[in-house]
Design a protein around this motif. Structure first.
Motif, PDB file in Angstrom:
ATOM      1  N   LEU A   1      14.337  13.318 -18.392  1.00 32.31           N
ATOM      2  CA  LEU A   1      14.628  13.793 -17.034  1.00 32.31           C
ATOM      3  C   LEU A   1      15.783  14.804 -17.061  1.00 32.31           C
ATOM      4  CD1 LEU A   1      12.888  11.319 -16.175  1.00 32.31           C
ATOM      5  CD2 LEU A   1      14.554  10.910 -14.366  1.00 32.31           C
ATOM      6  N   VAL A   2      15.683  15.859 -16.259  1.00 35.50           N
ATOM      7  CA  VAL A   2      16.803  16.810 -16.233  1.00 35.50           C
ATOM      8  C   VAL A   2      18.079  16.098 -15.783  1.00 35.50           C
ATOM      9  CG1 VAL A   2      15.427  18.914 -15.898  1.00 35.50           C
ATOM     10  CG2 VAL A   2      16.252  17.671 -13.921  1.00 35.50           C
ATOM     11  N   LEU A   3      17.916  15.088 -14.934  1.00 32.42           N
ATOM     12  CA  LEU A   3      19.100  14.357 -14.455  1.00 32.42           C
ATOM     13  C   LEU A   3      19.764  13.535 -15.561  1.00 32.42           C
ATOM     14  CD1 LEU A   3      17.809  13.066 -10.989  1.00 32.42           C
ATOM     15  CD2 LEU A   3      19.572  14.811 -11.386  1.00 32.42           C
ATOM     16  N   ALA A   4      19.072  13.327 -16.688  1.00 30.28           N
ATOM     17  CA  ALA A   4      19.613  12.444 -17.732  1.00 30.28           C
ATOM     18  C   ALA A   4      20.741  13.088 -18.530  1.00 30.28           C
ATOM     19  CB  ALA A   4      18.493  12.007 -18.679  1.00 30.28           C
ATOM     20  N   ALA A   5      20.696  14.427 -18.667  1.00 27.10           N
ATOM     21  CA  ALA A   5      21.596  15.099 -19.619  1.00 27.10           C
ATOM     22  C   ALA A   5      23.072  14.785 -19.348  1.00 27.10           C
ATOM     23  CB  ALA A   5      21.354  16.597 -19.577  1.00 27.10           C
ATOM     24  N   GLU A   6      23.469  14.814 -18.077  1.00 25.30           N
ATOM     25  CA  GLU A   6      24.891  14.567 -17.778  1.00 25.30           C
ATOM     26  C   GLU A   6      25.281  13.110 -18.061  1.00 25.30           C
ATOM     27  OE1 GLU A   6      26.209  17.552 -14.282  1.00 25.30           O
ATOM     28  OE2 GLU A   6      24.520  16.245 -13.777  1.00 25.30           O
ATOM     29  N   HIS A   7      24.310  12.203 -17.907  1.00 26.46           N
ATOM     30  CA  HIS A   7      24.600  10.795 -18.213  1.00 26.46           C
ATOM     31  C   HIS A   7      24.740  10.595 -19.730  1.00 26.46           C
ATOM     32  CE1 HIS A   7      24.141   9.389 -14.114  1.00 26.46           C
ATOM     33  NE2 HIS A   7      22.977  10.007 -14.026  1.00 26.46           N
ATOM     34  N   VAL A   8      23.875  11.272 -20.502  1.00 24.19           N
ATOM     35  CA  VAL A   8      23.957  11.174 -21.968  1.00 24.19           C
ATOM     36  C   VAL A   8      25.342  11.635 -22.413  1.00 24.19           C
ATOM     37  CG1 VAL A   8      23.061  12.089 -24.152  1.00 24.19           C
ATOM     38  CG2 VAL A   8      21.477  11.530 -22.291  1.00 24.19           C
ATOM     39  N   GLU A   9      25.750  12.770 -21.869  1.00 22.64           N
ATOM     40  CA  GLU A   9      27.047  13.341 -22.256  1.00 22.64           C
ATOM     41  C   GLU A   9      28.195  12.430 -21.828  1.00 22.64           C
ATOM     42  OE1 GLU A   9      29.464  15.972 -24.095  1.00 22.64           O
ATOM     43  OE2 GLU A   9      27.269  16.117 -24.110  1.00 22.64           O
ATOM     44  N   THR A  10      28.093  11.852 -20.636  1.00 23.03           N
ATOM     45  CA  THR A  10      29.157  10.953 -20.161  1.00 23.03           C
ATOM     46  C   THR A  10      29.232   9.710 -21.045  1.00 23.03           C
ATOM     47  OG1 THR A  10      28.852  11.731 -17.900  1.00 23.03           O
ATOM     48  CG2 THR A  10      30.013   9.633 -18.175  1.00 23.03           C
TER      49      THR A  10
ATOM     50  N   ASN B   1       0.052   7.729 -12.573  1.00 20.00           N
ATOM     51  CA  ASN B   1       0.014   6.272 -12.725  1.00 20.00           C
ATOM     52  C   ASN B   1       1.336   5.712 -13.247  1.00 20.00           C
ATOM     53  OD1 ASN B   1      -2.684   6.016 -11.915  1.00 20.00           O
ATOM     54  ND2 ASN B   1      -3.390   6.648 -13.971  1.00 20.00           N
ATOM     55  N   GLY B   2       2.367   6.552 -13.264  1.00 14.68           N
ATOM     56  CA  GLY B   2       3.680   6.110 -13.760  1.00 14.68           C
ATOM     57  C   GLY B   2       4.266   5.051 -12.851  1.00 14.68           C
ATOM     58  N   ARG B   3       4.968   4.115 -13.444  1.00 13.51           N
ATOM     59  CA  ARG B   3       5.520   3.004 -12.652  1.00 13.51           C
ATOM     60  C   ARG B   3       7.042   3.121 -12.550  1.00 13.51           C
ATOM     61  NH1 ARG B   3       3.116  -2.607 -13.655  1.00 13.51           N
ATOM     62  NH2 ARG B   3       4.324  -2.572 -15.589  1.00 13.51           N
TER      63      ARG B   3
ATOM     64  N   ALA C   1       8.579   9.911 -14.650  1.00 12.24           N
ATOM     65  CA  ALA C   1       8.032   8.597 -14.278  1.00 12.24           C
ATOM     66  C   ALA C   1       6.588   8.480 -14.755  1.00 12.24           C
ATOM     67  CB  ALA C   1       8.112   8.399 -12.768  1.00 12.24           C
ATOM     68  N   ALA C   2       5.824   9.585 -14.651  1.00 13.92           N
ATOM     69  CA  ALA C   2       4.427   9.563 -15.110  1.00 13.92           C
ATOM     70  C   ALA C   2       4.357   9.216 -16.593  1.00 13.92           C
ATOM     71  CB  ALA C   2       3.770  10.920 -14.844  1.00 13.92           C
ATOM     72  N   ALA C   3       5.409   9.579 -17.327  1.00 15.28           N
ATOM     73  CA  ALA C   3       5.454   9.284 -18.768  1.00 15.28           C
ATOM     74  C   ALA C   3       6.145   7.952 -19.052  1.00 15.28           C
ATOM     75  CB  ALA C   3       6.180  10.427 -19.490  1.00 15.28           C
ATOM     76  N   GLY C   4       6.435   7.187 -18.008  1.00 11.70           N
ATOM     77  CA  GLY C   4       7.002   5.840 -18.204  1.00 11.70           C
ATOM     78  C   GLY C   4       8.515   5.795 -18.289  1.00 11.70           C
ATOM     79  N   GLU C   5       9.177   6.905 -17.948  1.00 10.61           N
ATOM     80  CA  GLU C   5      10.626   6.968 -18.172  1.00 10.61           C
ATOM     81  C   GLU C   5      11.458   6.320 -17.071  1.00 10.61           C
ATOM     82  OE1 GLU C   5      11.743  10.954 -19.208  1.00 10.61           O
ATOM     83  OE2 GLU C   5      10.402  10.962 -20.935  1.00 10.61           O
ATOM     84  N   LEU C   6      10.819   5.916 -15.975  1.00 11.57           N
ATOM     85  CA  LEU C   6      11.572   5.204 -14.935  1.00 11.57           C
ATOM     86  C   LEU C   6      11.097   3.757 -14.819  1.00 11.57           C
ATOM     87  CD1 LEU C   6      12.146   8.019 -12.289  1.00 11.57           C
ATOM     88  CD2 LEU C   6      13.866   6.849 -13.675  1.00 11.57           C
ATOM     89  N   GLU C   7      10.553   3.280 -15.934  1.00 11.46           N
ATOM     90  CA  GLU C   7      10.069   1.896 -15.995  1.00 11.46           C
ATOM     91  C   GLU C   7      10.833   1.148 -17.092  1.00 11.46           C
ATOM     92  OE1 GLU C   7       5.901   1.534 -16.890  1.00 11.46           O
ATOM     93  OE2 GLU C   7       5.933  -0.655 -16.664  1.00 11.46           O
ATOM     94  N   THR C   8      11.085  -0.131 -16.832  1.00  9.16           N
ATOM     95  CA  THR C   8      11.671  -0.983 -17.871  1.00  9.16           C
ATOM     96  C   THR C   8      11.132  -2.401 -17.722  1.00  9.16           C
ATOM     97  OG1 THR C   8      13.715  -1.866 -18.816  1.00  9.16           O
ATOM     98  CG2 THR C   8      13.721  -1.554 -16.446  1.00  9.16           C
ATOM     99  N   ALA C   9      11.045  -3.083 -18.859  1.00  6.73           N
ATOM    100  CA  ALA C   9      10.667  -4.503 -18.820  1.00  6.73           C
ATOM    101  C   ALA C   9      11.928  -5.370 -18.751  1.00  6.73           C
ATOM    102  CB  ALA C   9       9.858  -4.855 -20.065  1.00  6.73           C
ATOM    103  N   SER C  10      13.096  -4.730 -18.787  1.00  3.10           N
ATOM    104  CA  SER C  10      14.354  -5.486 -18.811  1.00  3.10           C
ATOM    105  C   SER C  10      14.525  -6.322 -17.543  1.00  3.10           C
ATOM    106  CB  SER C  10      15.529  -4.498 -18.927  1.00  3.10           C
ATOM    107  OG  SER C  10      16.734  -5.141 -18.599  1.00  3.10           O
ATOM    108  N   THR C  11      14.993  -7.549 -17.725  1.00  2.00           N
ATOM    109  CA  THR C  11      15.300  -8.406 -16.565  1.00  2.00           C
ATOM    110  C   THR C  11      16.823  -8.508 -16.368  1.00  2.00           C
ATOM    111  OG1 THR C  11      15.298 -10.387 -17.946  1.00  2.00           O
ATOM    112  CG2 THR C  11      13.209  -9.800 -16.869  1.00  2.00           C
ATOM    113  N   ALA C  12      17.556  -7.577 -17.007  1.00  3.86           N
ATOM    114  CA  ALA C  12      19.028  -7.665 -16.962  1.00  3.86           C
ATOM    115  C   ALA C  12      19.574  -7.621 -15.538  1.00  3.86           C
ATOM    116  CB  ALA C  12      19.644  -6.541 -17.798  1.00  3.86           C
ATOM    117  N   LEU C  13      18.895  -6.891 -14.645  1.00  2.58           N
ATOM    118  CA  LEU C  13      19.418  -6.786 -13.276  1.00  2.58           C
ATOM    119  C   LEU C  13      19.431  -8.161 -12.607  1.00  2.58           C
ATOM    120  CD1 LEU C  13      20.450  -5.139 -10.885  1.00  2.58           C
ATOM    121  CD2 LEU C  13      18.084  -4.616 -10.283  1.00  2.58           C
ATOM    122  N   GLU C  14      18.282  -8.842 -12.629  1.00  5.19           N
ATOM    123  CA  GLU C  14      18.304 -10.148 -11.958  1.00  5.19           C
ATOM    124  C   GLU C  14      19.048 -11.196 -12.774  1.00  5.19           C
ATOM    125  OE1 GLU C  14      13.898 -10.781 -11.316  1.00  5.19           O
ATOM    126  OE2 GLU C  14      14.440 -12.807 -11.893  1.00  5.19           O
TER     127      GLU C  14
END
Ligand SMILES: NC(=O)c1ccc[n+]([C@@H]2O[C@H](COP(=O)([O-])OP(=O)(O)OC[C@H]3O[C@@H](n4cnc5c(N)ncnc54)[C@H](OP(=O)(O)O)[C@@H]3O)[C@@H](O)[C@H]2O)c1
Length: 291
Positions: free
Chosen positions: A111-120, A162-164, A250-263
Motif C-alpha cells: 500500500l502507498v500508505l505503508a511506506a511511512e509506517h515502514v520508515e517509522t 474478493n479481497g477481505r 486489499a484485493a491482494a489480501g494485504e488488509l486481512e489477517t488471521a491474527s486474534t491479537a486485537l481481541e
C-alpha cells in the motif's frame, strides 16, 4: 506519566478515555492546538502543546514522561519527519517505552500508505527505546462513506474485488493501544491487529441489503475508475488515490489477517460488520427524519 500524541484526534480521544479507566497514572495529552482541546483536561489529564512540526514543543511536552503512545499523524507525506521528531524528543526525555500505531501487514504491505509506517518502525528500532508496534487493520468507520454512497446510489462500489478486510472499530484499536501502553509488558514487539471475521465488500453489500430491506449489489471497479468516483464525490485527489490503492492492496489480501491479537488484548470481540451497518443505518435514519 503516560503521554498520548494526536490526542485531539478520534483515535487519540478514545485511547485517552480507555486509559482513564485503566490507570491512575497521570496522563498527558499532546495536541497541536491546546486551545481546541481543553475539554480533555481534568485532574487526571493535562493538555499540552505537542506539534509534530515543532520539535521544541515536543521536547517540552515529553519532559518527565515514562511511556508514550505515538499515534501516527494524519498528514500523509510529512509523517516520517514528524514521527522522527517525536522519537528524538522521546529519546532526549528518557522515555522508557513507546507504542506506535502502524498499518496491518507492514513491512510486507505494498500500500502507498505503508511506506511511512515502514520508515517509522525503522526509526523506532534505531532509537534503542523499547517499543510495541500495533499494526492496525482498517477502521470499520472507513466504510461510512461507502455505506452513505450505497444508500444514495443503490450500490456498494470499490476496487477490492474478493479481497477481505479484517476491520474493527476505532474504539477497539484505541482500547488495545491503551492496554499496551498501560500494561506490564514493556518488551519490544509487533502485533497485527484486526477484527474477525474478515469481510469482502460483497459481504458489506449483502449485510446492508439484509438490514435495509433493499437490494444493494457490490460493483467492483478498476482502481482508476474508483479513484475518479471518490474525487467526484469531493475527496482530495491524493487521498482518493490512496484509498483506491488500498482497495488494490486489499484485493491482494494485504488488509486481512488471521491474527486474534486485537481481541486477545481487549478481552472481547471487536465491533462487527453487522454492528457497524446497524449503527450507520440508525444514524442515517435519524438524519433522514430530521431533514
Ligand atoms: N487504520 C485505519 O483505517 C486508519 C484510518 C485513518 C487514519 N489512520 C491513521 O490513524 C491515525 C489516527 O486516526 P484518527 O482517526 O484519530 O485520525 P484523526 O481523527 O484525523 O486525528 C489525527 C490527529 O492528528 C493530529 N495532527 C495532525 N497533524 C499534527 C501535527 N503536525 N502535530 C500534532 N498533531 C497533529 C490532528 O490534530 P488536530 O486535531 O489539530 O487536527 C488530529 O488530532 C491517523 O492520523 C492515521 O495515521 C488509520
Amino acid at each position: 506519566m503516560i503521554a498520548v500524541t494526536g490526542a485531539n484526534g478520534q483515535l487519540g480521544r478514545l485511547a485517552l478515555k480507555h486509559l482513564q479507566n485503566l490507570t491512575t497514572e497521570p496522563l498527558r495529552a499532546l495536541v497541536r492546538s491546546p486551545e481546541k482541546a481543553q475539554d480533555l483536561a481534568s485532574a487526571h489529564v493535562s493538555v499540552v502543546k505537542g506539534d509534530y512540526d515543532d520539535p521544541e514543543s515536543l521536547r517540552a511536552a515529553l519532559a518527565g514522561v515514562d511511556r508514550l503512545l505515538l499515534i501516527s499523524g494524519s498528514e500523509v507525506g510529512k509523517r516520517v519527519a514528524q514521527h522522527a521528531a517525536v522519537i528524538e524528543a522521546a529519546k532526549a526525555a528518557g522515555v522508557r517505552f513507546i507504542t506506535y500505531t502502524s498499518l496491518l501487514n507492514v513491512p510486507h504491505s505494498s500500500l502507498v500508505l505503508a511506506a511511512e509506517h515502514v520508515e517509522t518502525e525503522q526509526r523506532l528500532a534505531d532509537s534503542g527505546i523499547a517499543h510495541a508496534v500495533l499494526r492496525n487493520g482498517w477502521y470499520l468507520e472507513n466504510f461510512a462513506g461507502t455505506v452513505a454512497a450505497a444508500l444514495a446510489h443503490g450500490a456498494v462500489v470499490g476496487a477490492s474485488g474478493n479481497g477481505r478486510f479484517s476491520a474493527a472499530g476505532r474504539s477497539d484499536y484505541a482500547e488495545a493501544a491503551a492496554r499496551v501502553i498501560a500494561g506490564d509488558d514493556l518488551s519490544t514487539r509487533a502485533l497485527d491487529l484486526g477484527g474477525q471475521p474478515a469481510f469482502t465488500l460483497a459481504d458489506l453489500a449483502a449485510e446492508l441489503s439484509r438490514q435495509s430491506g433493499r437490494d444493494i449489489p457490490f460493483n467492483n471497479l478498476p482502481e482508476d475508475t474508483y479513484a475518479g468516483i471518490l474525487v467526484e464525490a469531493g475527496l482530495p485527489d491524493g487521498f482518493a488515490k490512496a484509498l483506491a490503492d488500498a482497495d488494490r492492496g486489499a484485493a491482494a489480501g494485504e488488509l486481512e489477517t488471521a491474527s486474534t491479537a486485537l481481541e486477545d488484548l481487549t478481552g472481547h470481540p471487536a465491533r462487527t460488520l453487522g454492528d457497524f451497518v446497524a449503527e450507520t443505518l440508525a444514524t442515517s435514519q435519524v438524519a433522514d427524519n430530521a431533514a
